[in-house]
Enzyme design. Structure first.
Site, PDB file in Angstrom:
ATOM      1  N   THR A 141       5.013   2.030   0.318  1.00 30.23           N
ATOM      2  CA  THR A 141       5.707   3.159  -0.547  1.00 30.23           C
ATOM      3  C   THR A 141       6.469   3.780   0.600  1.00 30.23           C
ATOM      4  OG1 THR A 141       4.041   4.341  -0.892  1.00 30.23           O
ATOM      5  CG2 THR A 141       3.704   2.666  -2.243  1.00 30.23           C
ATOM      6  N   ARG A 142       7.336   4.613  -0.745  1.00 27.85           N
ATOM      7  CA  ARG A 142       7.863   6.333   0.453  1.00 27.85           C
ATOM      8  C   ARG A 142       6.625   7.466  -0.105  1.00 27.85           C
ATOM      9  NH1 ARG A 142      12.077  10.148  -0.808  1.00 27.85           N
ATOM     10  NH2 ARG A 142      11.327   9.994  -3.029  1.00 27.85           N
ATOM     11  N   LYS A 143       5.567   7.184   0.056  1.00 30.56           N
ATOM     12  CA  LYS A 143       4.820   8.218   0.097  1.00 30.56           C
ATOM     13  C   LYS A 143       4.385   8.653   1.206  1.00 30.56           C
ATOM     14  CE  LYS A 143       2.782   7.497  -5.156  1.00 30.56           C
ATOM     15  NZ  LYS A 143       1.669   7.000  -5.684  1.00 30.56           N
ATOM     16  N   THR A 144       5.128   8.386   2.432  1.00 28.63           N
ATOM     17  CA  THR A 144       4.892   8.540   3.574  1.00 28.63           C
ATOM     18  C   THR A 144       4.879  10.149   4.107  1.00 28.63           C
ATOM     19  OG1 THR A 144       7.265   8.709   3.751  1.00 28.63           O
ATOM     20  CG2 THR A 144       5.804   6.302   4.084  1.00 28.63           C
ATOM     21  N   HIS A 280      -1.651   3.289   3.780  1.00 34.48           N
ATOM     22  CA  HIS A 280      -1.016   3.925   5.023  1.00 34.48           C
ATOM     23  C   HIS A 280      -0.765   5.349   4.173  1.00 34.48           C
ATOM     24  CE1 HIS A 280       3.060   5.216   1.979  1.00 34.48           C
ATOM     25  NE2 HIS A 280       2.696   4.032   1.246  1.00 34.48           N
TER      26      HIS A 280
END
Length: 298
Positions: A141-144, A280
């Site tokens: 996902t874009r939850k980086t 992640h």
């Protein structure tokens, strides 16, 4: 001739990526290097050891190489990117001046630990989904982490999953806040198409079968069934596929609260994409250490 047996993900990296490494080093040594003053200029050899208690996937070699290149050291790898290893493993040998080895040590190890942790978890989740017979796409996902996204997305690729979109410009994704702010799913899609054009996929997050119907009718390319699980997920996807068969082309994505424990229930082949941040966020890092070797004549 380029190798066809292994993916060279370092070839994906943008021209600007080395400046990120420079900023990491600047953050870690903003002024005087007091410890470096102590060890001096003697040339030394250091062993990179993969430790910890679990089988791990190595990921992050180009970043590790660049850290040490910027401090004047050379790295000799004993494993390839994406290789699996059992601890304790002599992964690489780094050579250079003692103070330079220590300048790069912590920056390189921290990066490698997280990147390898993400690759390891990504491979575990993918292998688990495949063991359940799932044939679709596993994605992150874009939850980086801000400022560290490139490394984290790289780790997902090395681990064998899809990195999903990298940023707000990679794909048009309309979530609940976009829809509420624009008045409806249809309005949001129409406005997005005006500026996104034909070259960007458009994904819409929906909370119900009725919202999915509206998104499909308005021309969404991907329908994200957010936090929909179990029998409801199966029934909704099958009804929608039957209803829109031959009328619209679209993909289904399932996201939200996907874990190792419930993956079996979510890994159904009616769903094209399973996206999860479990690969992640809060992932277990892989333990590495760098040990400078004593000269043989000492």
């Amino acid at each position: 001739m380029a190798s066809t047996s292994r993916d060279h993900f370092e070839h994906l990296l943008p021209p600007s990526w080395k400046t990120q490494v420079t900023s990491w080093l600047a953050e870690d040594t903003p002024s005087f290097d007091y410890g470096g003053f102590v060890v001096g200029e003697a040339h030394r050899e250091a062993f990179l050891l993969g430790k910890g208690k679990q089988t791990a996937v190595l990921a992050g070699k180009p970043f590790f190489d660049e850290v040490f290149a910027q401090v004047g050291c050379e790295v000799e790898w004993h494993l390839e990117e994406g290789d699996t290893f059992e601890p304790v493993k002599h992964v690489a040998t780094v050579r250079g001046k003692a103070r330079h080895l220590l300048l790069g040590e912590r920056v390189a190890l921290n990066m490698l630990a997280r990147c390898s942790g993400i690759a390891t978890k990504s491979r575990q989740i993918k292998d688990l989904a495949r063991s359940y017979g799932y044939k679709g796409i596993i994605a992150g996902t874009r939850k980086t982490t801000p400022g560290f996204r490139l490394v984290e997305k790289y780790g997902m690729l090395v681990g064998g999953i899809d990195a999903h979109r990298h940023d707000l410009s990679s794909m048009i994704m309309l979530k609940d806040n976009h829809i509420w702010s624009s008045g409806s799913i249809t309005n949001a899609i129409q406005q997005a198409r005006k500026v996104g054009g034909f070259s960007l996929l458009l994904e819409v997050e929906v909370q119900s079968e009725a919202e999915a119907d509206e998104a499909i009718d308005a021309g969404a390319d991907i329908i994200m069934l957010d936090n929909m699980e179990g029998g409801d997920l199966v029934e909704v996807t099958r009804r929608l596929r039957e209803k829109w068969n031959g009328k619209r082309k679209f993909l289904f994505e399932s996201s939200g609260n996907i874990t190792d424990g419930n993956l079996r229930d979510r890994a159904i082949n009616d769903i094209d994409i399973l996206s999860t941040s479990v690969v992640h966020q809060s992932v277990q890092h892989i333990d590495f250490s760098l040990k400078i070797q004593k000269p043989k004549d000492v």
